[in-house]
Design an enzyme around this catalytic site. Structure first.
Site, mmCIF file in Angstrom:
data_model
loop_
_atom_site.group_PDB
_atom_site.id
_atom_site.type_symbol
_atom_site.label_atom_id
_atom_site.label_comp_id
_atom_site.label_asym_id
_atom_site.label_seq_id
_atom_site.Cartn_x
_atom_site.Cartn_y
_atom_site.Cartn_z
ATOM 1 N N SER A 20 0.823 -1.208 0.000
ATOM 2 C CA SER A 20 0.000 0.000 0.000
ATOM 3 C C SER A 20 0.861 1.263 0.000
ATOM 4 O O SER A 20 1.868 1.338 0.705
ATOM 5 C CB SER A 20 -0.877 0.049 1.258
ATOM 6 O OG SER A 20 -1.803 -0.995 1.264
ATOM 7 N N ILE A 21 0.407 2.256 -0.749
ATOM 8 C CA ILE A 21 1.104 3.544 -0.751
ATOM 9 C C ILE A 21 1.117 4.116 0.672
ATOM 10 O O ILE A 21 2.107 4.683 1.118
ATOM 11 C CB ILE A 21 0.425 4.506 -1.751
ATOM 12 C CG1 ILE A 21 0.710 4.025 -3.187
ATOM 13 C CG2 ILE A 21 0.899 5.934 -1.548
ATOM 14 C CD1 ILE A 21 -0.027 4.785 -4.274
ATOM 15 N N ASP A 65 -14.562 2.184 8.582
ATOM 16 C CA ASP A 65 -15.138 2.254 7.240
ATOM 17 C C ASP A 65 -15.509 3.717 7.049
ATOM 18 O O ASP A 65 -16.390 4.232 7.756
ATOM 19 C CB ASP A 65 -16.372 1.352 7.152
ATOM 20 C CG ASP A 65 -16.936 1.332 5.733
ATOM 21 O OD1 ASP A 65 -16.774 2.337 5.015
ATOM 22 O OD2 ASP A 65 -17.535 0.312 5.359
ATOM 23 N N VAL A 66 -14.856 4.382 6.120
ATOM 24 C CA VAL A 66 -15.045 5.836 6.010
ATOM 25 C C VAL A 66 -16.452 6.225 5.550
ATOM 26 O O VAL A 66 -16.808 7.399 5.577
ATOM 27 C CB VAL A 66 -13.990 6.503 5.084
ATOM 28 C CG1 VAL A 66 -12.605 6.405 5.687
ATOM 29 C CG2 VAL A 66 -14.043 5.915 3.682
ATOM 30 N N TYR A 159 -10.387 4.221 -16.119
ATOM 31 C CA TYR A 159 -10.365 4.808 -14.774
ATOM 32 C C TYR A 159 -11.764 5.305 -14.394
ATOM 33 O O TYR A 159 -12.151 5.339 -13.229
ATOM 34 C CB TYR A 159 -9.312 5.918 -14.691
ATOM 35 C CG TYR A 159 -8.817 6.170 -13.290
ATOM 36 C CD1 TYR A 159 -8.162 5.181 -12.567
ATOM 37 C CD2 TYR A 159 -9.006 7.402 -12.680
ATOM 38 C CE1 TYR A 159 -7.711 5.411 -11.283
ATOM 39 C CE2 TYR A 159 -8.550 7.647 -11.389
ATOM 40 C CZ TYR A 159 -7.908 6.639 -10.702
ATOM 41 O OH TYR A 159 -7.472 6.876 -9.423
ATOM 42 N N LYS A 166 -11.773 11.412 -8.227
ATOM 43 C CA LYS A 166 -10.501 12.127 -7.999
ATOM 44 C C LYS A 166 -10.665 13.612 -8.315
ATOM 45 O O LYS A 166 -10.044 14.459 -7.658
ATOM 46 C CB LYS A 166 -9.364 11.521 -8.834
ATOM 47 C CG LYS A 166 -8.938 10.116 -8.405
ATOM 48 C CD LYS A 166 -8.456 10.049 -6.971
ATOM 49 C CE LYS A 166 -7.833 8.699 -6.642
ATOM 50 N NZ LYS A 166 -7.679 8.490 -5.192
ATOM 51 N N LEU A 198 -2.944 -3.428 -4.252
ATOM 52 C CA LEU A 198 -4.190 -4.199 -4.254
ATOM 53 C C LEU A 198 -5.270 -3.492 -5.092
ATOM 54 O O LEU A 198 -5.905 -4.092 -5.957
ATOM 55 C CB LEU A 198 -4.659 -4.315 -2.800
ATOM 56 C CG LEU A 198 -5.673 -5.379 -2.438
ATOM 57 C CD1 LEU A 198 -5.094 -6.758 -2.719
ATOM 58 C CD2 LEU A 198 -6.023 -5.247 -0.952
HETATM 59 P P1 NAD Z 1 -4.460 -0.075 -1.507
HETATM 60 O O1 NAD Z 1 -5.474 -1.074 -1.952
HETATM 61 O O2 NAD Z 1 -3.254 -0.583 -0.841
HETATM 62 O O3 NAD Z 1 -5.143 1.044 -0.586
HETATM 63 C C1 NAD Z 1 -6.475 1.457 -0.710
HETATM 64 C C2 NAD Z 1 -7.030 1.500 0.683
HETATM 65 O O4 NAD Z 1 -8.373 2.019 0.705
HETATM 66 C C3 NAD Z 1 -7.101 0.109 1.351
HETATM 67 O O5 NAD Z 1 -6.385 0.122 2.559
HETATM 68 C C4 NAD Z 1 -8.587 -0.096 1.611
HETATM 69 O O6 NAD Z 1 -8.839 -0.842 2.795
HETATM 70 C C5 NAD Z 1 -9.045 1.342 1.757
HETATM 71 N N1 NAD Z 1 -10.492 1.480 1.642
HETATM 72 C C6 NAD Z 1 -11.300 1.148 0.593
HETATM 73 N N2 NAD Z 1 -12.584 1.364 0.928
HETATM 74 C C7 NAD Z 1 -12.589 1.851 2.206
HETATM 75 C C8 NAD Z 1 -13.614 2.257 3.127
HETATM 76 N N3 NAD Z 1 -14.918 2.212 2.794
HETATM 77 N N4 NAD Z 1 -13.236 2.705 4.357
HETATM 78 C C9 NAD Z 1 -11.940 2.763 4.720
HETATM 79 N N5 NAD Z 1 -10.940 2.379 3.899
HETATM 80 C C10 NAD Z 1 -11.261 1.924 2.665
HETATM 81 O O7 NAD Z 1 -4.090 0.731 -2.850
HETATM 82 P P2 NAD Z 1 -3.198 2.050 -3.081
HETATM 83 O O8 NAD Z 1 -2.862 2.007 -4.513
HETATM 84 O O9 NAD Z 1 -2.126 2.144 -2.067
HETATM 85 O O10 NAD Z 1 -4.256 3.220 -2.897
HETATM 86 C C11 NAD Z 1 -4.095 4.300 -2.001
HETATM 87 C C12 NAD Z 1 -4.503 5.610 -2.645
HETATM 88 O O11 NAD Z 1 -3.585 5.921 -3.685
HETATM 89 C C13 NAD Z 1 -5.889 5.595 -3.286
HETATM 90 O O12 NAD Z 1 -6.515 6.849 -3.076
HETATM 91 C C14 NAD Z 1 -5.551 5.449 -4.761
HETATM 92 O O13 NAD Z 1 -6.572 5.936 -5.616
HETATM 93 C C15 NAD Z 1 -4.309 6.313 -4.826
HETATM 94 N N6 NAD Z 1 -3.489 6.128 -6.021
HETATM 95 C C16 NAD Z 1 -3.003 4.908 -6.340
HETATM 96 C C17 NAD Z 1 -2.231 4.759 -7.494
HETATM 97 C C18 NAD Z 1 -1.687 3.421 -7.898
HETATM 98 O O14 NAD Z 1 -1.282 3.257 -9.042
HETATM 99 N N7 NAD Z 1 -1.657 2.444 -7.003
HETATM 100 C C19 NAD Z 1 -1.945 5.880 -8.298
HETATM 101 C C20 NAD Z 1 -2.460 7.116 -7.932
HETATM 102 C C21 NAD Z 1 -3.220 7.238 -6.785
#
Ligand code: NAD
Length: 259
Positions: A20-21, A65-66, A159, A166, A198
């Site tokens: 995860s980021i 859960d947000v 997307y 976004k 994920l």
């Molecule tokens: P990740 O799946 O690891 O993280 C996403 C998180 O959102 C998870 O921990 C999940 O449990 C949480 N989540 C989803 N629904 C939820 C809810 N109802 N309540 C609380 N938490 C909830 O994936 P990631 O890629 O690390 O995503 C993190 C952020 O980075 C996101 O906003 C994603 O859009 C953004 N992002 C990702 C990428 C990429 O390529 N991976 C690029 C740009 C932006």
């Protein structure tokens, strides 16, 4: 030797696993001396989040859960208790859209799932910022960071509704920055290039997004989650004390290109 985040208290939403980021950011902050609380969504990922949080001696790990106002309220109450009523850093790294809406046509997105994507991915920043406000105010200010993507500014095939979410998130960053600025609370976003996490796996055509960045970005290479972590440590730190309402692109320069 003092570290840049010694004495700082942060809350991280959005760790699912070590890819995860949010975890890449948390690790950087913890290495810098920050005390961090974590939330996770659902029992499925609880164990992995607790293990990761334990590895940085987190004082608080709780579910959230947000979509639930009660959950958000409870989490920030607990954060206040764990951190003596104060919070310096908030990392919002949460997004969701139904997998079927990340393939096919955006035009076909049903109303319910449109609002679901916007609720989880955009409104949650607003509700969390509101809940963080008094805790940050008691510390004389704070810094909030969220994760966005170019698909909110341009049409990126597949997307779809997440791009619309976004766009709402990006605008929310600017309005929150305006509202919270007088309390010395900064609000910024990082726009990351594709990272294999994920969530990313549920986007149809994700490998194509990666291949296009490699071919057309000025740096011709992928980014890693830790590159986002590095940028986050700047935006969240006092070095960025006059930076708010902005988006920092960590995408090998892809956003700068016209084709
Ligand atoms: P990740 O799946 O690891 O993280 C996403 C998180 O959102 C998870 O921990 C999940 O449990 C949480 N989540 C989803 N629904 C939820 C809810 N109802 N309540 C609380 N938490 C909830 O994936 P990631 O890629 O690390 O995503 C993190 C952020 O980075 C996101 O906003 C994603 O859009 C953004 N992002 C990702 C990428 C990429 O390529 N991976 C690029 C740009 C932006």
């Amino acid at each position: 030797m003092t570290r840049p985040y010694d004495g700082k208290r942060g809350l991280v939403l959005g760790v699912a696993n070590r890819r995860s980021i949010a975890w890449a950011i948390a690790k950087r902050l913890a290495d810098g001396g920050a005390a961090l609380a974590f939330t996770y969504q659902g029992e499925r990922i609880e164990k992995s989040v607790r293990e990761l949080a334990g590895s940085v001696s987190s004082p608080l790990v709780t579910d959230c859960d947000v979509r639930s106002d009660d959950d958000v309220r409870r989490v920030f109450d607990k954060v206040g208790q764990a951190f003596d009523g104060g919070l310096d850093l908030l990392v919002h790294s949460v997004a969701f859209a139904a997998a079927e809406d990340l393939e096919g046509r955006f035009t076909d997105t049903p109303r319910e799932r449109f609002w679901l994507a916007l609720d989880v991915s955009a409104y949650s920043l607003v509700s969390c910022a509101r809940a963080a406000e008094p805790l940050m105010e008691s510390r004389g200010g704070g810094s909030i960071l969220t994760m966005t993507y170019l698909g909110g500014e341009r049409a990126v095939p597949h997307y779809n509704v997440m791009g619309v979410a976004k766009a709402a998130l990006d605008a929310s960053v600017r309005y929150l920055a305006w509202d919270l600025g007088p309390k010395n609370i900064r609000v910024n976003a990082i726009s990351a290039g594709p990272v294999r996490t994920l969530s990313a796996r549920s986007i149809a055509g994700f490998p194509t997004m990666e291949a296009i960045v490699e071919e057309r970005s000025p740096l011709h290479r992928h980014i890693e989650a830790d590159d986002v972590g590095a940028a986050a440590t700047f935006l969240l730190s006092d070095d960025a004390k006059n930076v708010t309402g902005t988006t920092l692109y960590v995408d090998s320069g892809y956003h700068a290109m016209g084709m």
